[in-house]
Enzyme design. Sequence first.
Site, short mmCIF file in Angstrom:
data_model
loop_
_atom_site.label_atom_id
_atom_site.label_comp_id
_atom_site.label_asym_id
_atom_site.label_seq_id
_atom_site.Cartn_x
_atom_site.Cartn_y
_atom_site.Cartn_z
N GLY A 91 0.83 -1.21 0.00
CA GLY A 91 0.00 0.00 0.00
C GLY A 91 0.86 1.25 0.00
CG HIS A 92 3.15 2.17 3.49
ND1 HIS A 92 3.17 1.00 4.21
CD2 HIS A 92 2.50 3.09 4.25
CE1 HIS A 92 2.56 1.20 5.37
NE2 HIS A 92 2.16 2.45 5.42
#
Length: 288
Positions: free
Chosen positions: A36-37
């Site tokens: 996600g990051h």
Amino acid sequence: MQKYTKISAIQEILLSEKRKGKKIGFVPTMGFLHEGHLTLAERARQENDIVVMSIFVNPLQFGPNEDFESYPRDPERDAGLAQSAGVDMLFLPEAEEMYSGSSIKMHVTERTDVLCGSRREGHFDGVATVVSKLFNIAGPDNAYFGLKDAQQVAVIEGLVNDLNFPVNIVRVPTVREEDGLAKSSRNVYLSEAEREEAPVLYRSLMDAETFISEGESNPETIISHIQNRITAETSGEIDYIEIYSFPELKEIRELHGEFIIALAVKFQKARLIDNIIIKRTQEEKQNV
Ligand code: PAF
């Protein structure tokens, strides 16, 4: 990739890059990076000249009974991942560096009385404080936030608007595992059995989307369907299932306009959140 721990050092270099006309993309994180990051960083890479990522587990946004001490941390691994995602500058301040003074206290008064905000007292005050500081430190043109934390996006959009930060907030869609579970640093806390059940959260949101596209417009009906499925198919304890307008987070009686269906479910050691945001025009509603 360059690492910085001091505010003055990174602020100075970024100011001088900005003066040269460089566009700065910023990805604030609390580390223990997952896909996600990295998606946020990759998007920032495509749209900016310089990509800055911060890793700071912000004590101000954790309540007294929350997991600040045990929040997963792995700065070495994070640095390798950040570099591979195209980050140019990694900012890793200590808490003493970030909070040397305490003459200002921020309090967010809108978009926080529902969902996680109403259950985690002071959480969004802590987020607003650290994000304001980080914006002043990095001076980004664009800042990237994942929609998994949709309430955080709503609060930060309000903050930027109210305090006139000259930064564009980029909403990035939730990154999911193959079975639909939203990626989260806290997924490591799930037992094997809980991990098997956890995708039901997203599946129940997908059911809701289908019902709405078939014409259901009553929020209560949608909520009770999600509730029934999660109760029947998981061992988790439902914290909330709620529907609001987005990003205002106001109650709605009928499902039209832009709205969010958000939920939080407590497992033994992890509380998982997920949501979908749906846009439904009056026309679409009439055509069903
Ligand atoms: O989303 C997070 O990881 C944090 O809330 C943020 C935005 C980095 C502020 O500490």
